[in-house]
Design a protein around this motif. Structure first.
Motif, mmCIF file in Angstrom:
data_model
loop_
_atom_site.group_PDB
_atom_site.id
_atom_site.type_symbol
_atom_site.label_atom_id
_atom_site.label_comp_id
_atom_site.label_asym_id
_atom_site.label_seq_id
_atom_site.Cartn_x
_atom_site.Cartn_y
_atom_site.Cartn_z
ATOM 1 N N MET B 346 0.824 -1.227 -0.051
ATOM 2 C CA MET B 346 -0.114 0.090 0.136
ATOM 3 C C MET B 346 0.694 1.229 0.082
ATOM 4 S SD MET B 346 -2.929 -1.088 2.977
ATOM 5 C CE MET B 346 -3.609 0.385 2.963
ATOM 6 N N GLN B 347 1.947 1.372 0.851
ATOM 7 C CA GLN B 347 2.918 2.444 0.867
ATOM 8 C C GLN B 347 3.422 2.712 -0.610
ATOM 9 O OE1 GLN B 347 3.499 4.598 3.326
ATOM 10 N NE2 GLN B 347 2.244 3.546 4.828
ATOM 11 N N GLY B 350 0.866 4.122 -2.634
ATOM 12 C CA GLY B 350 0.616 5.390 -2.544
ATOM 13 C C GLY B 350 -0.986 5.600 -2.241
ATOM 14 N N GLN B 351 -1.335 4.387 -1.368
ATOM 15 C CA GLN B 351 -2.717 4.142 -1.027
ATOM 16 C C GLN B 351 -3.007 4.024 0.539
ATOM 17 O OE1 GLN B 351 -2.976 -0.552 -2.753
ATOM 18 N NE2 GLN B 351 -4.679 0.631 -2.457
ATOM 19 N N ALA B 352 -1.881 4.469 1.132
ATOM 20 C CA ALA B 352 -1.892 4.106 2.700
ATOM 21 C C ALA B 352 -2.701 5.414 3.476
ATOM 22 C CB ALA B 352 -0.623 4.012 3.198
ATOM 23 N N GLY B 353 -3.191 6.223 2.584
ATOM 24 C CA GLY B 353 -4.008 7.316 3.293
ATOM 25 C C GLY B 353 -3.462 8.012 4.467
ATOM 26 N N GLU B 354 -4.026 8.403 5.667
ATOM 27 C CA GLU B 354 -3.213 9.133 6.801
ATOM 28 C C GLU B 354 -2.088 8.639 7.041
ATOM 29 O OE1 GLU B 354 -5.549 11.111 9.933
ATOM 30 O OE2 GLU B 354 -7.248 10.199 9.150
ATOM 31 N N GLY B 359 6.443 9.675 -0.608
ATOM 32 C CA GLY B 359 7.292 9.495 -1.451
ATOM 33 C C GLY B 359 7.915 7.923 -1.389
ATOM 34 N N ALA B 360 7.237 7.191 -0.491
ATOM 35 C CA ALA B 360 7.754 5.737 -0.537
ATOM 36 C C ALA B 360 7.679 4.814 -1.721
ATOM 37 C CB ALA B 360 6.877 5.000 0.735
ATOM 38 N N ARG B 361 8.790 4.516 -1.870
ATOM 39 C CA ARG B 361 9.024 3.650 -3.340
ATOM 40 C C ARG B 361 9.477 2.538 -3.049
ATOM 41 N NH1 ARG B 361 14.092 3.455 -4.925
ATOM 42 N NH2 ARG B 361 15.529 4.453 -3.472
ATOM 43 N N VAL B 380 8.812 -4.607 -1.750
ATOM 44 C CA VAL B 380 7.895 -4.259 -2.829
ATOM 45 C C VAL B 380 8.527 -2.794 -3.202
ATOM 46 C CG1 VAL B 380 6.077 -5.782 -2.653
ATOM 47 C CG2 VAL B 380 6.390 -3.719 -1.380
ATOM 48 N N SER B 381 8.394 -2.538 -4.541
ATOM 49 C CA SER B 381 8.733 -1.123 -4.999
ATOM 50 C C SER B 381 7.573 -0.836 -6.030
ATOM 51 C CB SER B 381 10.061 -1.574 -6.068
ATOM 52 O OG SER B 381 10.334 -0.301 -6.444
ATOM 53 N N SER B 382 7.901 0.731 -6.029
ATOM 54 C CA SER B 382 6.877 1.563 -7.017
ATOM 55 C C SER B 382 7.429 1.352 -8.488
ATOM 56 C CB SER B 382 6.928 2.853 -6.667
ATOM 57 O OG SER B 382 7.959 3.348 -6.512
ATOM 58 N N GLU B 383 8.541 0.967 -8.503
ATOM 59 C CA GLU B 383 9.431 0.807 -9.864
ATOM 60 C C GLU B 383 9.619 -0.663 -10.298
ATOM 61 O OE1 GLU B 383 12.892 3.350 -9.044
ATOM 62 O OE2 GLU B 383 11.797 4.741 -8.235
ATOM 63 N N ARG B 384 9.275 -0.738 -11.750
ATOM 64 C CA ARG B 384 9.343 -2.167 -12.043
ATOM 65 C C ARG B 384 10.767 -2.849 -12.091
ATOM 66 N NH1 ARG B 384 8.447 -3.933 -18.199
ATOM 67 N NH2 ARG B 384 10.411 -3.100 -18.159
ATOM 68 N N SER B 385 11.873 -2.018 -12.043
ATOM 69 C CA SER B 385 13.119 -2.299 -12.137
ATOM 70 C C SER B 385 13.499 -3.244 -13.460
ATOM 71 C CB SER B 385 13.417 -3.195 -10.803
ATOM 72 O OG SER B 385 13.410 -4.618 -11.052
#
Lengths: 90, 385
Positions: B346-347, B350-354, B359-361, B380-385
């Motif tokens: 979730m982090q 970008g869906q962790a709300g409050e 910028g967690a990636r 886990v990563s926001s980038e595919r790598s």
């Protein structure tokens, strides 16, 4: 099974009627040798009984008694979960 | 080469002491349906279902996977149940991910749960099993001596655990799904709460919760048009060791150190403290935060407590830990590991709300179980790598 016949089938059938159901469901021909090991009726260490079927099927191939063997494992009194694998010699 | 795996849907239930408004299948379906909605998929779009829970005695329902198959849309599909004690939620997610990575399936639904109100976990953990060490008086009775040993070794200040609990309880106020919420919580309240298993106080302990967590995992070519971007599974690692053997270090177990080393090697991480943006780790008793910070290489041995003390693990610290409020705030045991893995995902989505870390990636999810003997982790990563 469409790819060809099997010589031996090890079916995980802790109750006799399950063997009849499985024979039909798997389309096993009348001359397929069923449970030469004695199956779960002869030894039923519960959670290991399915793995034993795979071991027994592999053993038939390793010994040269069969070229192609089917192994089956199940869970639940109504055959709810089923795993089927077909093993072949080299 | 292994297929890439991404988290494309995440769902969890509202966690509470007694979800008597739903049956066990209903509880799982609440989490699973939310995960599918998040992935913009239906049950029919899933190839296989992988479920996990802690020992069957925790509900008194043997082999629940058989009767849960229908509620999870698994009839006619492969269904697998995973069991590694308290770490099971993490290892269940890893088994599901491996089915994607191995190219067996395109989309897998994975669900973990516990409905603790159905039985009594402390009793279930106290049953004497022949030839095994009895746990006696539940998890707190087992783990408190390990915490004492950690305090002696590290010379950590006595109030470290109170600070961890306060931080996690404040984070829980930002999490709409959390079981325990104390709106006016402060240091004094934690410090003055009853001592249960010295040095563990009541408010330094996890609750008994009913709850479930679910994720939809997908192969790279089976992504959907979701609101939030996918979380790419960069690395997974699991390690196990026996409960008892001569010379075993239960405070800083070798299995955990080995699990972390493999995880970082696979993810190409050389400095976890600097490179990882946030971590959601399995802390059922407050003091396990500093203990696992050391075990997972975020701090030198004996200095994990300094991270808590200096505020590094706070939501605005340099390595936020347990942004969701952690196991201290919600503990549906079998789901607790998956909730950690899901929070990490979730982090980076970008869906962790409050409780979102800006910028967690790159995030770490961690679970442990048994007598500190089963470890599961992923990055886990926001980038595919």
């Amino acid at each position: 099974m469409a790819a060809g016949r099997v010589d031996v089938a090890e079916l995980h059938a802790p109750f006799t009627h399950q063997e009849l159901i499985l024979r039909e469901a798997l389309g096993l021909a009348a001359d397929v040798e069923i449970n030469p090991s004695g199956g779960a009726l002869a030894a039923n260490p519960m959670m290991a009984a399915g793995l034993i079927r795979i071991g027994e099927a592999a053993d038939r191939i390793a010994s040269g008694a069969a070229d192609r063997a089917l192994a089956h494992a199940t869970s639940g009194p109504c055959l709810q979960q089923n795993l089927v694998c077909v093993l072949e010699g080299a | 080469m292994a297929e890439r795996c991404a988290v494309i849907g995440i769902g969890q239930t509202e966690h509470s002491a007694n979800r008597d408004d739903v049956s066990l299948p209903g509880l799982l379906r609440e989490a699973a349906s939310r995960a599918l909605d998040d992935a913009r998929l239906s049950y029919a779009d899933v190839d296989a279902v992988v479920i996990g829970k802690a020992p069957d005695m925790f509900e008194g329902i043997m082999m629940p996977e058989i009767f849960l198959a229908d509620a999870l849309g698994a009839a006619g599909k492969p269904m697998l149940r995973v069991h590694t004690a308290g770490s099971v939620g993490g290892s269940t997610a890893i088994v599901a991910a491996s089915l994607i990575q191995a190219g067996v399936h395109e989309r897998v639904l994975t669900v973990a749960f516990e409905k603790q109100s159905e039985s009594n976990a402390m009793w279930a953990l106290t049953v004497a099993v022949p030839f095994q060490q009895a746990v006696v008086a539940g998890a707190g009775g087992y783990f408190s001596p390990l915490i004492r040993a950690y305090m002696r070794r590290s010379d950590a200040p006595e109030d470290t655990g109170i600070r961890v609990a306060l931080k996690d309880r404040l984070n829980a106020l930002k999490n709409p799904y959390a079981h325990l919420k104390f709106p006016d919580i402060d240091f004094e309240q934690v410090a003055n709460s009853p001592m249960l298993w010295d040095p563990i106080r009541y408010l330094e302990t996890c609750p008994s919760s009913d709850g479930a967590c679910a994720m939809v995992l997908a192969r790279e070519d089976a992504l959907t048009d979701t609101e939030h971007p996918p979380a790419w599974v960069r690395a997974t690692a699991m390690r196990s060791e026996p409960t008892m053997f001569a010379g075993r270090d239960q405070v800083n177990p070798q299995a955990g150190k080995d699990c972390a080393a493999e995880l970082y090697r696979k993810a190409g991480i050389s400095n976890p403290r600097r490179e990882i943006d946030c971590a959601e780790i399995y802390v059922p008793f407050s003091w396990f935060e500093p203990m696992w910070m050391e075990n997972f290489g975020f701090s030198p041995e004996g200095e994990g407590w300094k991270m808590t003390y200096e505020g590094a693990t706070a939501l605005d610290g340099d390595l936020p830990v347990n942004m969701s409020g952690g196991v201290l705030s919600s503990n549906p045991i079998g789901a607790s590991g998956m909730l950690r893995f899901a929070e990490a995902a979730m982090q980076v989505r970008g869906q962790a709300g409050e409780h979102q870390v800006d910028g967690a990636r790159l995030a770490l999810g961690h679970a442990y179980g048994g007598g500190s003997q089963f470890f599961a982790s992923w990055i886990v990563s926001s980038e595919r790598s």
